[in-house]
Design a protein around this motif. Structure first.
Motif, PDB file in Angstrom:
ATOM      1  N   MET A 118     -13.411   1.441  -1.363  1.00  0.00           N
ATOM      2  CA  MET A 118     -12.369   2.080  -2.168  1.00  0.00           C
ATOM      3  C   MET A 118     -11.039   1.398  -1.916  1.00  0.00           C
ATOM      4  SD  MET A 118     -12.825   6.176  -2.092  1.00  0.00           S
ATOM      5  CE  MET A 118     -13.188   6.162  -0.360  1.00  0.00           C
ATOM      6  N   ARG A 119     -10.230   1.341  -2.978  1.00  0.00           N
ATOM      7  CA  ARG A 119      -8.893   0.743  -2.827  1.00  0.00           C
ATOM      8  C   ARG A 119      -7.838   1.803  -3.182  1.00  0.00           C
ATOM      9  NH1 ARG A 119      -9.186  -3.516  -7.311  1.00  0.00           N
ATOM     10  NH2 ARG A 119      -7.152  -4.216  -6.562  1.00  0.00           N
ATOM     11  N   LEU A 120      -6.876   1.979  -2.287  1.00  0.00           N
ATOM     12  CA  LEU A 120      -5.747   2.871  -2.569  1.00  0.00           C
ATOM     13  C   LEU A 120      -4.542   2.002  -2.884  1.00  0.00           C
ATOM     14  CD1 LEU A 120      -4.244   5.605  -2.645  1.00  0.00           C
ATOM     15  CD2 LEU A 120      -3.917   5.364  -0.161  1.00  0.00           C
ATOM     16  N   ILE A 121      -4.014   2.147  -4.091  1.00  0.00           N
ATOM     17  CA  ILE A 121      -2.907   1.304  -4.532  1.00  0.00           C
ATOM     18  C   ILE A 121      -1.619   2.134  -4.549  1.00  0.00           C
ATOM     19  CG2 ILE A 121      -2.195  -0.391  -6.280  1.00  0.00           C
ATOM     20  CD1 ILE A 121      -5.167  -0.745  -5.437  1.00  0.00           C
ATOM     21  N   GLY A 122      -0.566   1.600  -3.925  1.00  0.00           N
ATOM     22  CA  GLY A 122       0.732   2.275  -3.965  1.00  0.00           C
ATOM     23  C   GLY A 122       1.424   2.213  -2.616  1.00  0.00           C
ATOM     24  N   MET A 123       2.728   2.453  -2.633  1.00  0.00           N
ATOM     25  CA  MET A 123       3.540   2.370  -1.414  1.00  0.00           C
ATOM     26  C   MET A 123       3.535   3.723  -0.682  1.00  0.00           C
ATOM     27  SD  MET A 123       4.697  -0.734  -1.786  1.00  0.00           S
ATOM     28  CE  MET A 123       5.990  -0.818  -0.569  1.00  0.00           C
ATOM     29  N   PHE A 140     -11.323   2.853   3.482  1.00  0.00           N
ATOM     30  CA  PHE A 140     -10.610   2.397   2.288  1.00  0.00           C
ATOM     31  C   PHE A 140      -9.719   1.225   2.652  1.00  0.00           C
ATOM     32  CE2 PHE A 140      -6.171   3.904   2.902  1.00  0.00           C
ATOM     33  CZ  PHE A 140      -6.351   4.670   4.054  1.00  0.00           C
ATOM     34  N   ALA A 141      -9.338   0.466   1.616  1.00  0.00           N
ATOM     35  CA  ALA A 141      -8.360  -0.602   1.807  1.00  0.00           C
ATOM     36  C   ALA A 141      -7.078  -0.167   1.113  1.00  0.00           C
ATOM     37  CB  ALA A 141      -8.883  -1.899   1.193  1.00  0.00           C
ATOM     38  N   PRO A 165      -0.197   7.429  -6.752  1.00  0.00           N
ATOM     39  CA  PRO A 165      -1.289   6.563  -6.330  1.00  0.00           C
ATOM     40  C   PRO A 165      -2.289   6.269  -7.450  1.00  0.00           C
ATOM     41  CG  PRO A 165      -1.774   8.813  -5.683  1.00  0.00           C
ATOM     42  CD  PRO A 165      -0.406   8.830  -6.323  1.00  0.00           C
ATOM     43  N   THR A 166      -2.915   5.087  -7.287  1.00  0.00           N
ATOM     44  CA  THR A 166      -4.109   4.762  -8.055  1.00  0.00           C
ATOM     45  C   THR A 166      -5.220   4.532  -7.037  1.00  0.00           C
ATOM     46  OG1 THR A 166      -2.993   3.824  -9.990  1.00  0.00           O
ATOM     47  CG2 THR A 166      -5.167   2.929  -9.451  1.00  0.00           C
ATOM     48  N   LEU A 167      -6.386   5.071  -7.325  1.00  0.00           N
ATOM     49  CA  LEU A 167      -7.546   4.846  -6.453  1.00  0.00           C
ATOM     50  C   LEU A 167      -8.635   4.166  -7.280  1.00  0.00           C
ATOM     51  CD1 LEU A 167      -8.653   6.025  -3.446  1.00  0.00           C
ATOM     52  CD2 LEU A 167     -10.325   6.978  -5.014  1.00  0.00           C
ATOM     53  N   VAL A 168      -9.130   3.045  -6.761  1.00  0.00           N
ATOM     54  CA  VAL A 168     -10.252   2.362  -7.411  1.00  0.00           C
ATOM     55  C   VAL A 168     -11.495   2.681  -6.589  1.00  0.00           C
ATOM     56  CG1 VAL A 168     -11.137   0.181  -8.284  1.00  0.00           C
ATOM     57  CG2 VAL A 168      -8.654   0.522  -8.122  1.00  0.00           C
ATOM     58  N   THR A 169     -12.441   3.370  -7.200  1.00  0.00           N
ATOM     59  CA  THR A 169     -13.644   3.783  -6.459  1.00  0.00           C
ATOM     60  C   THR A 169     -14.542   2.569  -6.202  1.00  0.00           C
ATOM     61  OG1 THR A 169     -15.056   4.181  -8.381  1.00  0.00           O
ATOM     62  CG2 THR A 169     -13.598   5.999  -7.713  1.00  0.00           C
ATOM     63  N   ASP A 170     -15.532   2.757  -5.351  1.00  0.00           N
ATOM     64  CA  ASP A 170     -16.469   1.666  -5.054  1.00  0.00           C
ATOM     65  C   ASP A 170     -17.207   1.220  -6.311  1.00  0.00           C
ATOM     66  OD1 ASP A 170     -15.746   1.534  -2.425  1.00  0.00           O
ATOM     67  OD2 ASP A 170     -17.380   2.810  -1.698  1.00  0.00           O
ATOM     68  N   ASP A 171     -17.299   2.104  -7.297  1.00  0.00           N
ATOM     69  CA  ASP A 171     -17.945   1.726  -8.565  1.00  0.00           C
ATOM     70  C   ASP A 171     -16.944   1.137  -9.560  1.00  0.00           C
ATOM     71  OD1 ASP A 171     -20.387   2.614  -7.652  1.00  0.00           O
ATOM     72  OD2 ASP A 171     -20.065   4.658  -8.387  1.00  0.00           O
ATOM     73  N   LEU A 207     -12.144  12.815  -3.649  1.00  0.00           N
ATOM     74  CA  LEU A 207     -12.432  12.430  -2.260  1.00  0.00           C
ATOM     75  C   LEU A 207     -13.152  13.553  -1.510  1.00  0.00           C
ATOM     76  CD1 LEU A 207      -9.107  10.586  -1.333  1.00  0.00           C
ATOM     77  CD2 LEU A 207     -11.304   9.564  -2.010  1.00  0.00           C
ATOM     78  N   GLU A 208     -12.743  14.791  -1.785  1.00  0.00           N
ATOM     79  CA  GLU A 208     -13.403  15.916  -1.113  1.00  0.00           C
ATOM     80  C   GLU A 208     -14.858  16.037  -1.566  1.00  0.00           C
ATOM     81  OE1 GLU A 208      -9.576  18.737   0.007  1.00  0.00           O
ATOM     82  OE2 GLU A 208     -10.643  19.138  -1.857  1.00  0.00           O
ATOM     83  N   ARG A 209     -15.107  15.772  -2.837  1.00  0.00           N
ATOM     84  CA  ARG A 209     -16.502  15.757  -3.324  1.00  0.00           C
ATOM     85  C   ARG A 209     -17.292  14.660  -2.622  1.00  0.00           C
ATOM     86  NH1 ARG A 209     -17.547  17.951  -8.545  1.00  0.00           N
ATOM     87  NH2 ARG A 209     -19.629  17.033  -8.340  1.00  0.00           N
ATOM     88  N   LEU A 210     -16.648  13.499  -2.494  1.00  0.00           N
ATOM     89  CA  LEU A 210     -17.295  12.342  -1.865  1.00  0.00           C
ATOM     90  C   LEU A 210     -17.634  12.638  -0.406  1.00  0.00           C
ATOM     91  CD1 LEU A 210     -17.943   9.376  -2.647  1.00  0.00           C
ATOM     92  CD2 LEU A 210     -15.685   8.751  -1.767  1.00  0.00           C
ATOM     93  N   ALA A 211     -16.694  13.247   0.305  1.00  0.00           N
ATOM     94  CA  ALA A 211     -16.875  13.529   1.733  1.00  0.00           C
ATOM     95  C   ALA A 211     -17.773  14.739   1.958  1.00  0.00           C
ATOM     96  CB  ALA A 211     -15.517  13.765   2.391  1.00  0.00           C
TER      97      ALA A 211
END
Ligand SMILES: N[C@@H](CCC(=O)N[C@@H](CS)C(=O)NCC(=O)O)C(=O)O
Length: 199
Positions: free
Chosen positions: A1-6, A26-27, A50-56, A70-74
Motif C-alpha cells: 500500500m502507498r500513502l500519498i501526502g505530507m 505501507f510505504a 491523503p490518497t491511498l493506493v491499495t495493493d490492487d 483499513l479497518e476492514r483490511l485489518a
C-alpha cells in the motif's frame, strides 16, 4: 500500500498513525498537494491528500473513507464495540475533524487568498465554529471514557490539536484546553505518533 501526502496534513497523519496502530505495512510518499501538484495529479488527478493506493492499485481518497477500508483490511476497529460507546467515539472524531476543517479554512484564507480579498465576516464565522469545536472536544475529553486511549477518537483528537498548535498558533487559546493538550502530549510520545512526525 502507498500513502500519498505530507504529514503536516492532519488527514494524512491520522491515516499514517492508524496504519501503524493496525500493524499494516505501507510505504509513505510525502508528495505535497501544493508544491508537487503535477506529481500528485499523476497519482490522483483530484489532488486530495491523503490518497491511498491499495495493493490492487485502487486509488482511495478522504481519510475517513481510507480508515474504514483499513479497518476492514485489518479485521479490527480502533474503537469501542457497544453502540452507545461508538456514538460517543464518533462524536469525538467528528468534533476533531471539524476543528481540522475550520483550521484548514483559516490557513487557506490567510496563506492562499490575497489580503485585500479577505472577508472578515467569513473569518469570524470560521473562528466561532472552531472555538465551539475545541470547547466541545475539551468537554468530552475532560471526563474521558475508559476505551479512549488508542482509539480513532484519541488519535484524531491529538492529530487535530498538534496541527492547530503548529500551523496556526494564534487561532488556539493556549491553556484553554488542558485535557486536549495533555492527551496530545501523551499521544505524541507513543511509537505510532513518533513514526509519523508532524514535520
Ligand atoms: N475530508 C478530507 C479532507 C482532506 C483535505 O482537505 N486535504 C487537504 C490537505 S490538508 C487537501 O487535499 N487540500 C488540497 C485541495 O483540497 O485542493 C479528508 O478527511 O481526507
Amino acid at each position: 500500500m502507498r500513502l500519498i501526502g505530507m504529514l503536516d496534513s492532519p488527514y494524512v497523519r491520522r491515516v499514517a498513525v492508524t496504519l501503524r496502530l493496525l500493524d499494516l505495512p505501507f510505504a509513505h510518499e510525502p508528495v505535497s498537494v501544493f508544491r508537487h501538484y503535477d506529481a500528485f495529479a499523476a497519482i490522483n488527478p483530484v489532488v486530495k491528500a491523503p490518497t491511498l493506493v491499495t495493493d490492487d492499485g485502487v486509488v482511495l481518497m478522504d481519510s475517513s473513507v481510507i480508515i474504514e477500508h483499513l479497518e476492514r483490511l485489518a479485521g479490527r476497529r480502533l474503537g469501542p464495540g457497544p453502540l452507545a460507546d461508538h456514538a460517543r467515539a464518533q462524536r469525538i472524531v467528528g468534533l476533531a475533524l471539524a476543528a481540522c476543517e475550520k483550521t484548514v479554512s483559516l490557513v487557506y484564507e490567510f496563506n492562499l487568498r490575497p489580503q485585500e480579498k479577505h472577508h472578515a465576516p467569513w473569518i469570524d464565522r470560521v473562528r466561532t465554529q472552531l472555538g465551539a469545536a475545541w470547547s466541545l472536544l475539551e468537554a468530552e475529553l475532560a471526563s474521558p471514557p475508559a476505551w479512549l486511549e488508542g482509539s480513532q477518537a484519541w488519535l484524531t483528537s491529538a492529530v487535530a490539536w498538534t496541527f492547530a498548535v503548529r500551523t496556526l498558533p494564534e487561532s488556539v487559546e493556549a491553556g484553554a484546553y488542558p485535557s486536549l493538550a495533555a492527551l496530545t502530549a501523551r499521544a505524541e510520545a507513543t511509537p505510532a505518533f513518533q513514526a509519523a512526525p508532524f514535520d
